[in-house]
Scaffold this motif. Structure first.
Motif, PDB file in Angstrom:
ATOM      1  N   SER A  78     -19.465   9.081 -11.014  1.00  0.00           N
ATOM      2  CA  SER A  78     -18.176   9.090 -10.666  1.00  0.00           C
ATOM      3  C   SER A  78     -18.163   9.692  -9.001  1.00  0.00           C
ATOM      4  N   TYR A  79     -18.776  10.874  -8.825  1.00  0.00           N
ATOM      5  CA  TYR A  79     -19.120  11.241  -7.463  1.00  0.00           C
ATOM      6  C   TYR A  79     -19.529  10.346  -6.618  1.00  0.00           C
ATOM      7  N   VAL A  83     -18.069   8.728  -3.022  1.00  0.00           N
ATOM      8  CA  VAL A  83     -18.817   8.899  -1.769  1.00  0.00           C
ATOM      9  C   VAL A  83     -19.058   7.381  -1.263  1.00  0.00           C
ATOM     10  N   LEU A  84     -19.269   6.470  -2.146  1.00  0.00           N
ATOM     11  CA  LEU A  84     -19.445   5.025  -1.631  1.00  0.00           C
ATOM     12  C   LEU A  84     -18.271   4.309  -0.945  1.00  0.00           C
ATOM     13  N   LEU A  89     -14.280   2.739   5.096  1.00  0.00           N
ATOM     14  CA  LEU A  89     -13.489   3.380   6.070  1.00  0.00           C
ATOM     15  C   LEU A  89     -13.506   2.335   7.386  1.00  0.00           C
ATOM     16  N   ALA A  90     -12.334   2.511   7.992  1.00  0.00           N
ATOM     17  CA  ALA A  90     -12.292   1.732   9.610  1.00  0.00           C
ATOM     18  C   ALA A  90     -13.557   2.171  10.469  1.00  0.00           C
ATOM     19  N   PRO A  91     -13.871   1.454  11.054  1.00  0.00           N
ATOM     20  CA  PRO A  91     -15.182   1.380  12.191  1.00  0.00           C
ATOM     21  C   PRO A  91     -14.481   2.733  12.946  1.00  0.00           C
ATOM     22  N   LEU A 111     -11.329  12.683   2.580  1.00  0.00           N
ATOM     23  CA  LEU A 111     -11.817  11.559   2.362  1.00  0.00           C
ATOM     24  C   LEU A 111     -12.138  11.080   0.944  1.00  0.00           C
ATOM     25  N   LEU A 112     -12.558  11.832   0.180  1.00  0.00           N
ATOM     26  CA  LEU A 112     -13.006  11.596  -1.032  1.00  0.00           C
ATOM     27  C   LEU A 112     -11.738  11.184  -1.974  1.00  0.00           C
TER      28      LEU A 112
END
Length: 130
Positions: A78-79, A83-84, A89-91, A111-112
């Protein structure tokens, strides 16, 4: 001071600051308006590096499932999944993180949490929280 003025033994300088936790560390933060160098959030940079490494390992076929890769890395699937998601995320956001230009609210914990998949929406949402 002139040349004839003796140098004092002690000099006291008052610097207002506060201590904030950032990436599991305590950091000194100067008041608003003070120029302070931005340091990279090492926790966030490390998580991004791991995310892209894991993505590459999955895409190459080295591991067929997230569960298999998570077991090898010794972390919870799940972690790893959370993280994946950082690879989505936008460049511009990733670049801002590496350039130390992201807002102070853009942390790994933030962000998680779920975020929009559309890059424009990500930028709007993250700029709203900073």
């Amino acid at each position: 001071m002139t040349r004839s003025t003796p140098i004092p033994d002690t000099v006291t300088i008052h610097v207002p600051f506060r201590i904030v936790k950032r990436g599991g560390r305590k950091e000194m933060q100067l008041p608003e308006g003070a120029v302070q160098p931005r340091r990279a959030d090492n926790t966030l940079v490390k998580a991004l590096a791991r995310a892209f490494r894991w993505k590459r390992m999955l895409e190459s076929g080295e591991f067929t499932t997230i569960a298999e890769l998570a077991e090898r890395e010794g972390i919870a699937p799940s972690y790893m999944t959370r993280v994946l998601r950082l690879t989505l995320l936008a460049p511009d956001i990733v670049e801002a993180i590496f350039d130390r230009a992201q807002g102070s609210d853009v942390t790994l914990a933030r962000l998680l949490e779920p975020f929009p998949t559309e890059w424009v929406e990500q930028c709007v949402q993250l700029s709203r929280t900073t």
